[in-house]
Design a protein around this motif. Structure first.
Motif, PDB file in Angstrom:
ATOM      1  N   ALA A 387      19.533   6.980 -21.918  1.00  0.00           N
ATOM      2  CA  ALA A 387      20.810   7.610 -22.271  1.00  0.00           C
ATOM      3  C   ALA A 387      21.943   6.932 -21.520  1.00  0.00           C
ATOM      4  O   ALA A 387      22.539   7.481 -20.586  1.00  0.00           O
ATOM      5  CB  ALA A 387      20.755   9.097 -21.947  1.00  0.00           C
ATOM      6  N   THR A 388      22.225   5.701 -21.914  1.00  0.00           N
ATOM      7  CA  THR A 388      23.384   4.963 -21.400  1.00  0.00           C
ATOM      8  C   THR A 388      24.406   4.950 -22.524  1.00  0.00           C
ATOM      9  O   THR A 388      24.291   4.176 -23.481  1.00  0.00           O
ATOM     10  CB  THR A 388      22.984   3.544 -20.966  1.00  0.00           C
ATOM     11  OG1 THR A 388      22.029   3.644 -19.899  1.00  0.00           O
ATOM     12  CG2 THR A 388      24.182   2.758 -20.490  1.00  0.00           C
ATOM     13  N   LEU A 389      25.384   5.826 -22.416  1.00  0.00           N
ATOM     14  CA  LEU A 389      26.306   6.086 -23.523  1.00  0.00           C
ATOM     15  C   LEU A 389      27.606   6.678 -22.984  1.00  0.00           C
ATOM     16  O   LEU A 389      27.707   7.021 -21.802  1.00  0.00           O
ATOM     17  CB  LEU A 389      25.651   7.038 -24.526  1.00  0.00           C
ATOM     18  CG  LEU A 389      25.049   8.338 -23.959  1.00  0.00           C
ATOM     19  CD1 LEU A 389      26.081   9.447 -23.908  1.00  0.00           C
ATOM     20  CD2 LEU A 389      23.850   8.782 -24.786  1.00  0.00           C
ATOM     21  N   PHE A 390      28.598   6.789 -23.862  1.00  0.00           N
ATOM     22  CA  PHE A 390      29.863   7.405 -23.457  1.00  0.00           C
ATOM     23  C   PHE A 390      30.486   8.152 -24.619  1.00  0.00           C
ATOM     24  O   PHE A 390      30.170   7.905 -25.791  1.00  0.00           O
ATOM     25  CB  PHE A 390      30.835   6.356 -22.902  1.00  0.00           C
ATOM     26  CG  PHE A 390      31.269   5.297 -23.885  1.00  0.00           C
ATOM     27  CD1 PHE A 390      32.395   5.461 -24.672  1.00  0.00           C
ATOM     28  CD2 PHE A 390      30.563   4.106 -23.999  1.00  0.00           C
ATOM     29  CE1 PHE A 390      32.811   4.490 -25.568  1.00  0.00           C
ATOM     30  CE2 PHE A 390      30.965   3.116 -24.887  1.00  0.00           C
ATOM     31  CZ  PHE A 390      32.095   3.315 -25.674  1.00  0.00           C
ATOM     32  N   ILE A 391      31.357   9.080 -24.270  1.00  0.00           N
ATOM     33  CA  ILE A 391      32.088   9.876 -25.258  1.00  0.00           C
ATOM     34  C   ILE A 391      33.556   9.484 -25.185  1.00  0.00           C
ATOM     35  O   ILE A 391      34.152   9.468 -24.103  1.00  0.00           O
ATOM     36  CB  ILE A 391      31.939  11.383 -24.985  1.00  0.00           C
ATOM     37  CG1 ILE A 391      30.457  11.779 -24.950  1.00  0.00           C
ATOM     38  CG2 ILE A 391      32.675  12.201 -26.045  1.00  0.00           C
ATOM     39  CD1 ILE A 391      30.224  13.216 -24.524  1.00  0.00           C
ATOM     40  N   SER A 392      34.141   9.177 -26.341  1.00  0.00           N
ATOM     41  CA  SER A 392      35.547   8.777 -26.416  1.00  0.00           C
ATOM     42  C   SER A 392      36.306   9.709 -27.357  1.00  0.00           C
ATOM     43  O   SER A 392      35.750  10.187 -28.348  1.00  0.00           O
ATOM     44  CB  SER A 392      35.652   7.336 -26.926  1.00  0.00           C
ATOM     45  OG  SER A 392      37.001   6.956 -27.128  1.00  0.00           O
ATOM     46  N   LYS A 393      37.571   9.961 -27.031  1.00  0.00           N
ATOM     47  CA  LYS A 393      38.385  10.828 -27.875  1.00  0.00           C
ATOM     48  C   LYS A 393      38.639  10.211 -29.247  1.00  0.00           C
ATOM     49  O   LYS A 393      38.817  10.927 -30.235  1.00  0.00           O
ATOM     50  CB  LYS A 393      39.716  11.132 -27.197  1.00  0.00           C
ATOM     51  CG  LYS A 393      39.600  12.048 -25.989  1.00  0.00           C
ATOM     52  CD  LYS A 393      40.977  12.391 -25.427  1.00  0.00           C
ATOM     53  CE  LYS A 393      40.867  13.361 -24.258  1.00  0.00           C
ATOM     54  NZ  LYS A 393      42.202  13.706 -23.693  1.00  0.00           N
ATOM     55  N   GLY A 394      38.684   8.886 -29.312  1.00  0.00           N
ATOM     56  CA  GLY A 394      38.939   8.212 -30.587  1.00  0.00           C
ATOM     57  C   GLY A 394      38.046   7.003 -30.763  1.00  0.00           C
ATOM     58  O   GLY A 394      37.007   6.876 -30.106  1.00  0.00           O
ATOM     59  N   ASN A 395      38.456   6.104 -31.638  1.00  0.00           N
ATOM     60  CA  ASN A 395      37.705   4.875 -31.893  1.00  0.00           C
ATOM     61  C   ASN A 395      37.731   4.013 -30.635  1.00  0.00           C
ATOM     62  O   ASN A 395      38.779   3.514 -30.219  1.00  0.00           O
ATOM     63  CB  ASN A 395      38.343   4.125 -33.068  1.00  0.00           C
ATOM     64  CG  ASN A 395      37.558   2.883 -33.460  1.00  0.00           C
ATOM     65  OD1 ASN A 395      36.679   2.432 -32.740  1.00  0.00           O
ATOM     66  ND2 ASN A 395      37.874   2.324 -34.620  1.00  0.00           N
ATOM     67  N   ALA A 396      36.575   3.812 -30.030  1.00  0.00           N
ATOM     68  CA  ALA A 396      36.506   3.096 -28.757  1.00  0.00           C
ATOM     69  C   ALA A 396      36.820   1.614 -28.893  1.00  0.00           C
ATOM     70  O   ALA A 396      37.068   0.942 -27.887  1.00  0.00           O
ATOM     71  CB  ALA A 396      35.121   3.271 -28.131  1.00  0.00           C
ATOM     72  N   LEU A 397      36.821   1.071 -30.106  1.00  0.00           N
ATOM     73  CA  LEU A 397      37.132  -0.339 -30.303  1.00  0.00           C
ATOM     74  C   LEU A 397      38.625  -0.583 -30.479  1.00  0.00           C
ATOM     75  O   LEU A 397      39.051  -1.722 -30.654  1.00  0.00           O
ATOM     76  CB  LEU A 397      36.367  -0.892 -31.511  1.00  0.00           C
ATOM     77  CG  LEU A 397      34.840  -0.728 -31.508  1.00  0.00           C
ATOM     78  CD1 LEU A 397      34.223  -1.572 -32.609  1.00  0.00           C
ATOM     79  CD2 LEU A 397      34.239  -1.070 -30.166  1.00  0.00           C
TER      80      LEU A 397
END
Length: 437
Positions: A387-397
């Protein structure tokens, strides 16, 4: 010196040490947690619009569509409705942790003296407490391939995760590849302020011959059972020659690439990868046939020739991918350590010039993991993987959308603070503005 003055100096030194200290690495995961209602970007090109992700003991045990799978969340619940979950971004061909300040010699450990250094191990010089390394995490860059620089053979690279006490704790894959800087077949004349024409390099054939002789000598040395003495440099190439390590060829130009491919065939290199590889699109069929992946050079750069399309660096990875080449991104060049935080936006630029957004995500997640041979554990959001992951409010790119709220490395929730976020909060407070995190 007066006692009060001594006390003031000591206090100032302690404050300075505290200011420079990195955040304490996160503790191992205790208890399960569940991420609910987020749009999950799997990393293999697929998306789950309304997902449920369960993490236990550092691994993803469930990832599914929350609207079709009826199950109760486990442990702590993170409601990420309206947000996006991504696999951790992998920065390839990076020098993070090898240099802190370019102008401070004592903090610069990215290259060794000499031309042939296959025995040099970058990982033992990696500074896990680097403030530059710390500043990668708020953008979702959670892993990196640490690569030495300089010489004809720079040394060996390793893969690290970016939240650790020391290099031993950081290491995910140690000494996974050897890096060869292929000679340049052309050279630019003139100076930086008055460049002249590009002409063939007079020493090219000689330099290729020297490299070939070194590799042949290493093969002969390692094939000899009764050695008269220890040669660390030759011995260090044994695993690369036998296919146990990847060989990364840093090369540009069609002629150089064709010569590298010929070198690979003649020397039986089993796990080759091209790095930079400008003009690799001209030999894409051969790359596919030989199963040679490419780490495409920095997307945010100018064309290298006057007759190239202005947007060639932006669309180059897609050109290779469309022809069947396994492609990932790398970002070597000026200010490369600090620029590593821009890895998500390099992929975003490729998406802006024709590639599907989820395919572009693969350039910095699953494809690097495949090239490194760690795709069984990292690179995508799948059951059984770490579980190497992240949560972003929007499009992370995209720069406006890349606003992280949570990040995890092997299930450990890590800090998203850095020197930059501290300065941001400090000056927002100074001017009485609202801090938005």
């Amino acid at each position: 010196m007066k006692p009060m003055r001594k006390l003031t100096i000591v206090a100032a030194l302690i404050c300075s040490m505290i200011t420079w200290a990195q955040q304490t690495p996160a503790l191992a995961q205790k208890g399960a947690f569940t991420i609910m209602n987020a749009t999950a970007h799997i990393g293999d090109g697929s998306v789950i619009e309304n997902s449920i992700i369960v993490v236990e003991e550092g691994k993803i045990t469930t990832i599914a569509d929350a609207t079709t799978v009826k199950m109760q969340p486990k442990g702590r619940v993170i409601n990420a409705e309206g947000q996006h979950v991504y696999p951790g971004i992998i920065a390839m061909n990076a020098t993070l942790g090898l240099v802190e300040v370019d102008a401070v010699k004592a903090s610069d450990d990215e290259r060794e003296i000499g031309t042939y250094n296959p025995h040099v191990r970058s990982v033992i010089a990696y500074n896990a407490e680097s403030r530059v390394v710390e500043s990668m995490r708020p953008n979702g860059v959670l892993m990196a391939q640490i690569v030495p620089r300089g010489g004809r053979i720079s040394g060996k690279s390793s893969v690290v995760q970016l939240d650790a006490w020391n290099w031993e704790d950081a290491s995910l894959l140690t000494d996974e590849g050897v890096h060869i800087n292929w000679p340049s077949s052309f050279r630019r004349t003139g100076s930086w302020y008055n460049p002249g024409p590009i002409e063939p390099s007079k020493d090219y054939e000689k330099q290729v011959r020297e490299l070939t002789d070194f590799v042949n000598n290493a093969k002969a040395y390692n094939a000899t059972e009764s050695k008269t003495g220890l040669n660390l440099k030759y011995a260090a190439l044994n695993d690369a020659i036998n296919g146990k390590q990847t060989v990364y060829f840093h090369v540009d130009g069609e002629k150089g690439i064709r010569d590298v491919l010929n070198f690979i065939n003649k020397n039986g290199i089993q796990r080759p990868v091209l790095v930079g590889a400008r003009e690799a699109d001209k030999v894409a069929k051969t790359l596919v046939a030989m199963k040679v992946p490419v780490l495409a050079g920095r997307t945010h750069s100018l064309p290298s020739a006057e007759d190239e399309d202005f947007d060639l660096p932006y669309k180059f990875p897609k050109m290779l991918a469309d022809k069947g080449v396994l492609v990932a991104l790398e970002n070597s060049g000026d200010m490369e350590r600090h620029q590593t935080r821009n890895f998500p936006f390099l992929a975003g630029t490729v998406a802006g010039y024709g590639m599907d957004m989820e395919e572009a995500l693969k350039l910095i997640t699953l494809n690097p993991a495949k090239i490194l041979g760690i795709d069984d554990k990292y690179g995508s959001l799948e059951e059984g993987k770490m579980a190497t992951l992240f949560i972003s409010k929007g499009n992370a790119l995209e720069m406006m959308g890349n606003v992280l709220t949570h990040a995890f490395i092997d299930g450990r929730e890590i800090s998203l603070d850095s020197h930059q976020t501290e300065l941001y909060e400090r000056y927002m407070e100074k001017y009485g503005l609202e801090v938005k995190r």
